[in-house]
Structures are given as structure tokens and as C-alpha cells.
Design a protein around this motif. Structure first.
Motif, PDB file in Angstrom:
ATOM      1  N   VAL A   1     -12.605  -1.537 -68.297  1.00 45.46           N
ATOM      2  CA  VAL A   1     -13.326  -0.302 -67.958  1.00 45.46           C
ATOM      3  C   VAL A   1     -14.623  -0.638 -67.227  1.00 45.46           C
ATOM      4  O   VAL A   1     -14.970   0.020 -66.236  1.00 45.46           O
ATOM      5  N   GLY A   2     -15.325  -1.655 -67.692  1.00 46.03           N
ATOM      6  CA  GLY A   2     -16.546  -2.078 -67.004  1.00 46.03           C
ATOM      7  C   GLY A   2     -16.269  -2.490 -65.570  1.00 46.03           C
ATOM      8  O   GLY A   2     -16.996  -2.119 -64.646  1.00 46.03           O
ATOM      9  N   PHE A   3     -15.186  -3.263 -65.372  1.00 45.47           N
ATOM     10  CA  PHE A   3     -14.799  -3.681 -64.031  1.00 45.47           C
ATOM     11  C   PHE A   3     -14.449  -2.468 -63.166  1.00 45.47           C
ATOM     12  O   PHE A   3     -14.887  -2.379 -62.003  1.00 45.47           O
ATOM     13  N   LEU A   4     -13.670  -1.551 -63.714  1.00 47.66           N
ATOM     14  CA  LEU A   4     -13.279  -0.363 -62.953  1.00 47.66           C
ATOM     15  C   LEU A   4     -14.499   0.457 -62.532  1.00 47.66           C
ATOM     16  O   LEU A   4     -14.576   0.919 -61.393  1.00 47.66           O
ATOM     17  N   LEU A   5     -15.430   0.632 -63.444  1.00 47.02           N
ATOM     18  CA  LEU A   5     -16.617   1.431 -63.126  1.00 47.02           C
ATOM     19  C   LEU A   5     -17.483   0.782 -62.058  1.00 47.02           C
ATOM     20  O   LEU A   5     -18.063   1.473 -61.217  1.00 47.02           O
ATOM     21  N   LYS A   6     -17.591  -0.534 -62.066  1.00 47.94           N
ATOM     22  CA  LYS A   6     -18.460  -1.224 -61.102  1.00 47.94           C
ATOM     23  C   LYS A   6     -17.793  -1.476 -59.752  1.00 47.94           C
ATOM     24  O   LYS A   6     -18.441  -1.435 -58.724  1.00 47.94           O
ATOM     25  N   LYS A   7     -16.492  -1.744 -59.747  1.00 47.32           N
ATOM     26  CA  LYS A   7     -15.839  -2.208 -58.519  1.00 47.32           C
ATOM     27  C   LYS A   7     -14.829  -1.239 -57.908  1.00 47.32           C
ATOM     28  O   LYS A   7     -14.525  -1.342 -56.727  1.00 47.32           O
ATOM     29  N   VAL A   8     -14.278  -0.310 -58.688  1.00 43.21           N
ATOM     30  CA  VAL A   8     -13.170   0.502 -58.168  1.00 43.21           C
ATOM     31  C   VAL A   8     -13.548   1.970 -58.017  1.00 43.21           C
ATOM     32  O   VAL A   8     -13.336   2.569 -56.969  1.00 43.21           O
ATOM     33  N   PHE A   9     -14.112   2.565 -59.054  1.00 41.38           N
ATOM     34  CA  PHE A   9     -14.399   3.992 -59.011  1.00 41.38           C
ATOM     35  C   PHE A   9     -15.538   4.299 -58.045  1.00 41.38           C
ATOM     36  O   PHE A   9     -16.500   3.556 -57.951  1.00 41.38           O
ATOM     37  N   VAL A  10     -15.397   5.417 -57.331  1.00 42.41           N
ATOM     38  CA  VAL A  10     -16.401   5.868 -56.372  1.00 42.41           C
ATOM     39  C   VAL A  10     -16.766   7.307 -56.729  1.00 42.41           C
ATOM     40  O   VAL A  10     -15.888   8.129 -57.003  1.00 42.41           O
ATOM     41  N   ASP A  11     -18.046   7.613 -56.709  1.00 35.80           N
ATOM     42  CA  ASP A  11     -18.512   8.963 -57.000  1.00 35.80           C
ATOM     43  C   ASP A  11     -18.434   9.799 -55.719  1.00 35.80           C
ATOM     44  O   ASP A  11     -19.131   9.526 -54.748  1.00 35.80           O
ATOM     45  N   PHE A  12     -17.548  10.796 -55.738  1.00 34.33           N
ATOM     46  CA  PHE A  12     -17.432  11.698 -54.590  1.00 34.33           C
ATOM     47  C   PHE A  12     -17.040  13.083 -55.079  1.00 34.33           C
ATOM     48  O   PHE A  12     -16.506  13.250 -56.163  1.00 34.33           O
ATOM     49  N   GLU A  13     -17.346  14.075 -54.280  1.00 33.76           N
ATOM     50  CA  GLU A  13     -17.026  15.461 -54.596  1.00 33.76           C
ATOM     51  C   GLU A  13     -15.588  15.715 -54.179  1.00 33.76           C
ATOM     52  O   GLU A  13     -15.238  15.578 -53.007  1.00 33.76           O
ATOM     53  N   TYR A  14     -14.738  16.102 -55.127  1.00 32.21           N
ATOM     54  CA  TYR A  14     -13.328  16.299 -54.802  1.00 32.21           C
ATOM     55  C   TYR A  14     -13.048  17.710 -54.280  1.00 32.21           C
ATOM     56  O   TYR A  14     -12.105  17.930 -53.551  1.00 32.21           O
ATOM     57  N   ASP A  15     -13.877  18.679 -54.653  1.00 31.67           N
ATOM     58  CA  ASP A  15     -13.665  20.047 -54.184  1.00 31.67           C
ATOM     59  C   ASP A  15     -13.828  20.107 -52.674  1.00 31.67           C
ATOM     60  O   ASP A  15     -14.674  19.449 -52.102  1.00 31.67           O
ATOM     61  N   GLU A  16     -13.005  20.940 -52.054  1.00 28.44           N
ATOM     62  CA  GLU A  16     -13.085  21.093 -50.609  1.00 28.44           C
ATOM     63  C   GLU A  16     -14.242  22.038 -50.268  1.00 28.44           C
ATOM     64  O   GLU A  16     -14.398  23.098 -50.853  1.00 28.44           O
ATOM     65  N   GLU A  17     -15.050  21.624 -49.319  1.00 33.06           N
ATOM     66  CA  GLU A  17     -16.170  22.458 -48.893  1.00 33.06           C
ATOM     67  C   GLU A  17     -15.677  23.452 -47.849  1.00 33.06           C
ATOM     68  O   GLU A  17     -14.911  23.110 -46.960  1.00 33.06           O
TER      69      GLU A  17
END
Length: 88
Positions: free
Chosen positions: A67-83
Motif C-alpha cells: 500500500v505504501g508503494f502504491l500510494l507513493k509510486k502508482v496512485f495519482v490524485d486527479f478529478e474523475y468527474d467530467e467538467e
């Protein structure tokens, strides 16, 4: 927060899903392999059979590290809702 196109959002979601499934597969493999490998050895650790201790506690450690690896290296914070275009 990153600005991504619809296609990039989809690719990122698929990347996150695959990486998470890989961590789950590693945890399951560790749990099953160590349980079968240490079963019947007669060894005890922390007052419990070694197969249980190593299998369960090892899986917890691997899951937390994954989970630590995924949070640091894989997951990206982005807005999924369409604007909506033109909305202010």
C-alpha cells in the motif's frame, strides 16, 4: 491535482487497478506458500504454529509495504468527474 484527458484518466485507472491486483496476488501467494511450506514442521513462533505466524503476520507486513508503494509510486490524485464546458 493533475489535469488529465479522458483517455489519460482511463489509462491511470487501469494502471492503478493492475498494480493493486499485483499487490493482492503477492499477498495471497505469500500467505498460501508459507502456510503450506511450514505446515507440519512442529515449529512454534509467538506461541502459535510457525505456519500461522509467518503466513498471517508476513501477509500484513507485505500488504502495508504494498500500500505504501502504491500510494507513493502508482496512485495519482486527479478529478474523475467530467467538467462541463463553459461552466464558470
Amino acid at each position: 491535482m493533475k489535469k488529465l484527458t479522458k483517455q489519460e484518466k482511463h489509462q491511470q485507472c487501469v494502471r492503478e487497478i493492475r498494480a493493486t491486483l499485483l499487490v493482492v496476488a503477492i499477498c495471497c501467494a505469500w500467505h498460501i506458500i508459507t502456510a503450506f511450506a511450514l505446515n507440519g514442521t512442529g515449529l512454534y513462533f509467538l506461541g502459535m504454529p510457525a505456519w500461522f505466524s509467518v503466513s498471517v503476520f508476513g501477509t500484513i507486513v507485505i500488504a502495508l509495504a504494498g500500500v505504501g508503494f502504491l500510494l507513493k509510486k502508482v496512485f495519482v490524485d486527479f478529478e474523475y468527474d467530467e467538467e462541463e464546458e463553459g461552466k464558470n
